[in-house]
Design a protein around this motif. Structure first.
Motif, PDB file in Angstrom:
ATOM      1  N   HIS A  56       3.237  18.109  34.863  1.00 22.94           N
ATOM      2  CA  HIS A  56       3.631  18.801  33.634  1.00 22.94           C
ATOM      3  C   HIS A  56       2.964  18.224  32.393  1.00 22.94           C
ATOM      4  O   HIS A  56       3.505  18.280  31.300  1.00 22.94           O
ATOM      5  CB  HIS A  56       5.164  18.810  33.520  1.00 22.94           C
ATOM      6  N   CYS A  70       1.402  23.364  29.560  1.00 25.56           N
ATOM      7  CA  CYS A  70       1.314  22.381  30.637  1.00 25.56           C
ATOM      8  C   CYS A  70       0.528  22.967  31.790  1.00 25.56           C
ATOM      9  O   CYS A  70       0.367  24.180  31.908  1.00 25.56           O
ATOM     10  CB  CYS A  70       2.715  21.901  31.006  1.00 25.56           C
ATOM     11  N   CYS A  73       3.472  25.022  34.093  1.00 26.60           N
ATOM     12  CA  CYS A  73       4.395  26.051  33.600  1.00 26.60           C
ATOM     13  C   CYS A  73       3.664  27.075  32.750  1.00 26.60           C
ATOM     14  O   CYS A  73       2.788  26.725  31.971  1.00 26.60           O
ATOM     15  CB  CYS A  73       5.487  25.416  32.755  1.00 26.60           C
ATOM     16  N   CYS A  82       6.867  21.569  27.845  1.00 29.88           N
ATOM     17  CA  CYS A  82       7.610  22.411  28.785  1.00 29.88           C
ATOM     18  C   CYS A  82       8.988  21.830  29.073  1.00 29.88           C
ATOM     19  O   CYS A  82       9.275  20.677  28.806  1.00 29.88           O
ATOM     20  CB  CYS A  82       6.809  22.605  30.069  1.00 29.88           C
ATOM     21  N   THR A  84      10.318  20.954  31.796  1.00 26.20           N
ATOM     22  CA  THR A  84      10.353  19.828  32.728  1.00 26.20           C
ATOM     23  C   THR A  84      10.100  18.524  31.988  1.00 26.20           C
ATOM     24  O   THR A  84      10.807  17.532  32.195  1.00 26.20           O
ATOM     25  CB  THR A  84       9.321  20.041  33.852  1.00 26.20           C
TER      26      THR A  84
HETATM   27 ZN   LIG Z   1       5.578  22.161  32.820  1.00 25.94          ZN
END
Ligand SMILES: [Zn+2]
Ligand SMILES: [Zn+2]
Length: 198
Positions: A56, A70, A73, A82, A84
C-alpha cells in the motif's frame, strides 16, 4: 513545482512515512529483546505489518512522478493515503505525529456517511454478510447467462428461470438469485427420489 519549504511538500507520503518510522522503532525494540519465543512472535508481527504496508505504498514511477494513489487500491476505494495505510497508522494513534484526520471515517463516523464505520464495526467478512442468501442458492442452483440476460438453473432438474437483463449497469441486482427459491422452492426431481430400500 513545490519543494521542501512548502508545508504540503510530499503530503501524500506522510502517512506511509509515519507507519514505516513506527515499524522501524518496533523492529529496533524487537532486536533488543532476548532471543526466545516472545522476540520471535514480535518479529513475526512486525514482518506481517511490513508485508501489508508494502502493498500500500503510493506508487512512484522511475522518473519520480507520484501516481497519487497506492499501488494496490483504486483511488475511489481507498483515497490517498489509502484506508489500509491509514488503518495501519492507527495502531500508533496516541503518537504525537499521528494525524487524527487519517481515520476520520472510523473515529468520527458522524462526519461522514457512516457506511465505512458500520461495515467495519460488524467484524465480519463480505462473504459472511452474504452467505445467508448465497449459500442456499448455490447449493441447489447455478447462475447462468444467455443472450437475454441472467437466469437461475436447477442443478437437479431442467427447470430454469426467465432471463433478465438490468435496464442499466447502475441497476445491477441479481434478481435470479432472489427468484430461484420462490419459483422453485422444492425440486420435483429431488422429491421423487425413492428412498433406497436395502
Ligand atoms: Zn492501498
Ligand atoms: Zn429442480
Amino acid at each position: 513545482m513545490t519543494g521542501p519549504d512548502d508545508p504540503h511538500w510530499r503530503w501524500e507520503f506522510r502517512c506511509e512515512d509515519f507507519v514505516y518510522a513506527r515499524l522501524a522503532d518496533a523492529q529496533a525494540a524487537a532486536d533488543e529483546m532476548p532471543p526466545g519465543p516472545a522476540r520471535d512472535a514480535e518479529s513475526n508481527r512486525i514482518d506481517s505489518l511490513y508485508l501489508i504496508a508494502s502493498q500500500h505504498n503510493i506508487w512512484i514511477d522511475l522518473r519520480g512522478q507520484s501516481a497519487g494513489r497506492c499501488r494496490t487500491c483504486s483511488p475511489s476505494a481507498g483515497g490517498v493515503p489509502c484506508l489500509t495505510m491509514t488503518g495501519l497508522a492507527r495502531i500508533w494513534r496516541t503518537h504525537p505525529d499521528y494525524q487524527p484526520g487519517w481515520n476520520r471515517a472510523v473515529d468520527q463516523p458522524e462526519t461522514g456517511s457512516g457506511s465505512t464505520y458500520r461495515e467495519y464495526k460488524t467484524r465480519t467478512t463480505i462473504w459472511t454478510r452474504r452467505a445467508a442468501k448465497l449459500a442456499p442458492f448455490y447449493d441447489r442452483f447455478t447462475l447462468e447467462r444467455d443472450r437475454n440476460g441472467e437466469f437461475w438453473k436447477c442443478k437437479t432438474c431442467p427447470a430454469r428461470g426467465e432471463s433478465w437483463l438490468p435496464p442499466s449497469s447502475l441497476y445491477d441486482h441479481p434478481f435470479a438469485i432472489d427468484q430461484a427459491l420462490q419459483q422453485h422452492p422444492t425440486c420435483p426431481a429431488l422429491e421423487n427420489k425413492e428412498p433406497t430400500t436395502p
